[in-house]
Each structure stands twice: as C-alpha cells, then as structure tokens.
Design a protein around this motif. Structure first.
Motif, PDB file in Angstrom:
ATOM      1  N   TYR A  66      44.286  -4.029 -17.366  1.00 21.97           N
ATOM      2  CA  TYR A  66      43.778  -4.793 -16.220  1.00 21.97           C
ATOM      3  C   TYR A  66      42.871  -3.916 -15.365  1.00 21.97           C
ATOM      4  N   ARG A  67      41.678  -4.391 -15.129  1.00 20.79           N
ATOM      5  CA  ARG A  67      40.726  -3.619 -14.325  1.00 20.79           C
ATOM      6  C   ARG A  67      40.823  -3.930 -12.836  1.00 20.79           C
ATOM      7  N   TYR A  68      41.346  -5.082 -12.507  1.00 22.03           N
ATOM      8  CA  TYR A  68      41.326  -5.507 -11.107  1.00 22.03           C
ATOM      9  C   TYR A  68      42.759  -5.700 -10.611  1.00 22.03           C
ATOM     10  N   TRP A  69      43.000  -5.240  -9.378  1.00 22.37           N
ATOM     11  CA  TRP A  69      44.349  -5.282  -8.816  1.00 22.37           C
ATOM     12  C   TRP A  69      44.316  -5.793  -7.392  1.00 22.37           C
ATOM     13  N   GLY A  70      45.334  -6.580  -7.048  1.00 19.87           N
ATOM     14  CA  GLY A  70      45.519  -6.997  -5.674  1.00 19.87           C
ATOM     15  C   GLY A  70      46.227  -5.912  -4.887  1.00 19.87           C
TER      16      GLY A  70
END
Length: 120
Positions: free
Chosen positions: A107-111
């Motif tokens: 996963y490249r994007y994180w909250g």
C-alpha cells in the motif's frame, strides 16, 4: 490518493464500532492496526468492486469490511470487540490489486489512523 479515517473511540468489551475511511480514486483498500509496542498488522482488505475480500484470522467472524464507491468510503464494522483489539487503526490504499494484501508494503497511501480502545 487522500485517505481520512474516522469512527474510533472508547467501547466496552462486547461492543461494536464502525470505522470509515474516505478515499478518492479507484483503489484497493486495506485496514491495518498497531497496538502499543507491536508491529502494524493486517486486519482486512477489499478490492475496488468488492469481490475480493480478506479478513485476518484474528478478527474473522467479528469484523467485516465493505465499501460504498458512490460515497468513496470504505467501512470496517467491528463487532464483539475485545480488549486485545485496542490499537490505532489505519486505512491504506493502492491503485492495483496485490496478492500480498496482508503486507504493509503493498500500500502506497495511508490515512492518519484512528484510535480504538476496548475496555474490559
């Protein structure tokens, strides 16, 4: 891709919470959690169309992942919560489906994370 997680809080054991993650774009989504002093671990994942879903054995039968693409939102319904579910929960996204859905590296994007605390 921007992610915004919400819905965490304090709940008694046996209770329920629903986490939400607003996500822009056509994404494969995952939920992970990290308890104090522990590594971040996989919780659940779902493909864009919802046909591929995966849930960690530790939460299977209690947690459900779903998504509403019209609202650009992914949900994690958590029932029968236990004290060991206490953690910061993160939503994550990537633009393609990965067979290694359980790995943070997929996963490249994180909250930013939302805290869930389950009291005994």
């Amino acid at each position: 891709v921007q992610l915004q997680a919400s819905g965490g809080g304090l709940v008694q054991a046996g209770g329920s919470l629903r986490l939400s993650c607003a996500a822009s774009g056509r994404t494969f989504m995952g939920w992970f959690r990290q308890a104090p002093g522990k590594e971040r671990e996989f919780v659940a994942a779902i493909s864009w169309g919802g046909f591929n879903q995966h849930v960690a054995d530790s939460v299977k039968g209690r947690f459900t992942i779903s998504r509403d693409n019209a609202k650009n939102t992914v949900y994690l319904q958590m029932n029968n919560l236990k004290p060991e579910d206490t953690a910061v929960y993160y939503c994550a996204a990537d633009l393609g489906y990965s067979g290694a859905y359980y790995s943070t590296g997929s996963y490249r994007y994180w909250g930013q994370g939302t805290l869930v605390t389950v009291s005994s």
